[in-house]
Design an enzyme around this catalytic site. Structure first.
Site, PDB file in Angstrom:
ATOM      1  N   HIS A 100       0.878  -1.170   0.000  1.00  0.00           N
ATOM      2  CA  HIS A 100       0.000   0.000   0.000  1.00  0.00           C
ATOM      3  C   HIS A 100       0.919   1.225   0.000  1.00  0.00           C
ATOM      4  CE1 HIS A 100      -2.283  -3.028   2.381  1.00  0.00           C
ATOM      5  NE2 HIS A 100      -3.372  -2.495   1.894  1.00  0.00           N
ATOM      6  N   ASP A 103       2.282   1.919   3.429  1.00  0.00           N
ATOM      7  CA  ASP A 103       3.247   0.986   4.034  1.00  0.00           C
ATOM      8  C   ASP A 103       4.676   1.462   3.812  1.00  0.00           C
ATOM      9  OD1 ASP A 103       1.002  -0.668   4.220  1.00  0.00           O
ATOM     10  OD2 ASP A 103       1.575  -1.868   2.470  1.00  0.00           O
ATOM     11  N   ASP A 308      -5.664 -13.683   9.403  1.00  0.00           N
ATOM     12  CA  ASP A 308      -4.462 -13.564   8.560  1.00  0.00           C
ATOM     13  C   ASP A 308      -3.320 -14.461   9.025  1.00  0.00           C
ATOM     14  OD1 ASP A 308      -5.548 -11.725   6.761  1.00  0.00           O
ATOM     15  OD2 ASP A 308      -4.841  -9.983   7.885  1.00  0.00           O
TER      16      ASP A 308
HETATM   17  C1  XLS Z   1      -7.614  -6.888   4.472  1.00  0.00           C
HETATM   18  C2  XLS Z   1      -7.077  -7.079   3.153  1.00  0.00           C
HETATM   19  C3  XLS Z   1      -5.933  -6.158   2.760  1.00  0.00           C
HETATM   20  C4  XLS Z   1      -5.728  -6.165   1.279  1.00  0.00           C
HETATM   21  C5  XLS Z   1      -4.954  -5.021   0.736  1.00  0.00           C
HETATM   22  O1  XLS Z   1      -8.343  -7.695   5.008  1.00  0.00           O
HETATM   23  O2  XLS Z   1      -6.711  -8.414   3.002  1.00  0.00           O
HETATM   24  O3  XLS Z   1      -4.784  -6.506   3.443  1.00  0.00           O
HETATM   25  O4  XLS Z   1      -5.110  -7.349   0.869  1.00  0.00           O
HETATM   26  O5  XLS Z   1      -5.505  -3.791   1.031  1.00  0.00           O
HETATM   27 NI    NI Z   2      -7.614  -9.751   4.608  1.00  0.00          NI
END
Ligand code: XLS
Ligand code: NI
Ligand code: NI
Length: 438
Positions: A100, A103, A308
């Site tokens: 991003h 980032d 995640d």
């Molecule tokens: C959030 C998303 C984000 C996207 C990119 O849940 O996975 O990380 O991959 O903005």
């Molecule tokens: Ni995500």
């Protein structure tokens, strides 16, 4: 350049017999599978946000792994992070990264200054890219962290906020082109609603499409040729997000005539949040002609949010890689580890181990998917199951030669009909046999 992970060697392939925790046991980058090196099938990418930025903070506590890389000044830290990122990727043999705008450089007091920071840091990234050959798989704009996006970005009630989102997308596209990024992602983290009581649903949808269209047109005008991706997610942070799942996002793209430029970026954990399997989302994207890229992670089936986690479930990875192979493989897309170590896995070594675990899981997934295809029993079963549509009555239906009265005549003539077994348990057993060699 200082070495940031001095204790970690370059990670090598040791094979299944090796016991080193900092080696690959299944990912052998140059090994040929189905006529292509593994690395070309998998196209692994590092997520800049989780890997270089996220420190493990949650609602109940601060971070557990400090990532300022020795600098209190945010820009000095951003430069150090960039250097560390390339060392990290080189040691793991990662050829791509995803980022991003926010980032790679922290936001300054105003947009002009923020953009100046991005110009500087992207010069540095370009230099690091040139010396390593690593490039972005995709770029994106963070349209969710800043409080100005509390009511949405393109779907905000405020045209001024819409303008800010547009300005950010413009700059992020320019950065992606400058750095040679192959794709551009839209994840609508604030594009949804908390309550319909305050929401103009139709205008919000139209406005999101307006921003996408402007982005497409501008990007093409500055030489970006790659795909845009929508990354569907049903909820979190919003109660309801407009890009709910692949089917919804594809319908949206067709409605607004964006289907030629946009594909799907399917994230495993988002699929589960939508009540689907990862395989389902990939199948929908593939069969509808919208297969693009993957955010590889897994969720916890007991938790209802985007945890995640690094993907270590080989069964899921095998089914996912089967979809990738059946889609003809990645073109501009790849496997981005949109994943973070658990809060208690708080060392840089854990981060390396996590990537190794994820890369090895998808390497196994690829190997298993290739075996499933070579075995052929799953494909044969599905083909045989629908064989009725290849001749006689079935073919007449498929070719549009039948209507309701004609079909009623067939049914009346037969009186009754029986159908075949779906054989689910047998097929699940075939999968296990192929995967584990019985
Ligand atoms: C959030 C998303 C984000 C996207 C990119 O849940 O996975 O990380 O991959 O903005
Ligand atoms: Ni995500
Ligand atoms: Ni993601």
């Amino acid at each position: 350049m200082p070495e940031f992970y001095a204790a970690i060697p370059a990670v090598a392939y040791e094979g299944p017999g090796g016991k080193s925790p900092l080696a690959f046991h299944f990912y052998n980058p140059d090994e040929q599978i189905l006529g292509k090196p593994m690395k070309a099938h998998l196209r692994f990418a590092m997520s800049y946000w989780h890997t270089m930025c996220a420190e493990g903070a949650d609602m109940f506590g601060v971070g557990t792994l400090e990532k300022s890389y020795g600098h209190a000044d945010p820009m000095a830290s951003a430069y150090a992070k960039a250097e560390a990122a390339f060392e990290f990727m080189q040691k793991l043999g990662l050829e791509f990264y995803c980022f991003h705008d926010r980032d790679i450089a922290p936001e300054a007091d105003n947009l002009r200054e923020t953009n100046a920071r991005l110009d500087k840091i992207s010069d540095k990234l370009l230099e690091l890219q040139k010396s390593t050959g690593i490039t972005p798989l995709w770029g994106t704009a963070n349209l969710f962290s800043n409080p100005r996006y509390q009511n949405g970005a393109a779907s905000s009630c405020s045209p001024e906020v819409f303008a800010f989102a547009a300005a950010q997308v413009k700059k992020a596209l320019e950065l992606t082109v400058k750095l040679g990024g192959q794709g551009f992602v839209f994840w609508g983290g604030r594009e949804g609603y908390e309550t319909l009581l305050n929401t103009n649903y139709a205008l919000e949808q139209d406005n999101i499409a307006r921003l996408f269209t402007m982005a497409r047109d501008y990007a093409r005008s500055i030489g970006f040729q790659g795909p845009f991706y929508i990354e569907p997610k049903p909820k979190e942070p919003m109660k309801h997000q407009y890009d709910y799942d692949a089917a919804t996002a594809i319908g949206f793209l067709r409605k607004y005539n964006l289907q030629d430029d946009f594909r799907m970026n399917i994230e495993a954990n988002h699929a589960t949040l939508a009540g689907h399997t990862f395989q389902h989302e990939l199948r929908v994207a593939r069969e509808e002609g919208f297969f693009g890229s993957i955010d590889a992670n897994i969720g916890d089936p007991l938790l209802g949010w985007d945890t995640d986690q690094f993907p270590t479930n080989v069964y899921d990875a095998a089914l996912a890689m089967l979809e990738v192979l059946n889609a003809g493989g990645f073109t501009a897309g790849g496997l981005n580890f949109d994943a973070k170590t658990r809060r208690a896995s708080n060392t840089f070594e854990d981060l390396f181990r996590a990537y190794i675990a994820g890369m090895d899981a998808f390497a196994l997934g690829l190997r298993m998917a290739a075996k499933l295809r070579a075995d052929g029993r799953l494909d044969e079963f599905v083909k045989a199951r629908y064989a009725g549509y290849e001749t006689g009555l079935g073919l007449d239906i498929v070719r549009g030669k039948m209507n309701l009265p004609a079909l009623e005549a067939v049914a009346l003539e037969k009186g009754d009909v029986t159908t075949t077994s779906g054989r689910q348990e047998y097929l699940e057993h075939v999968m296990n046999c192929v995967m584990f060699g019985c």
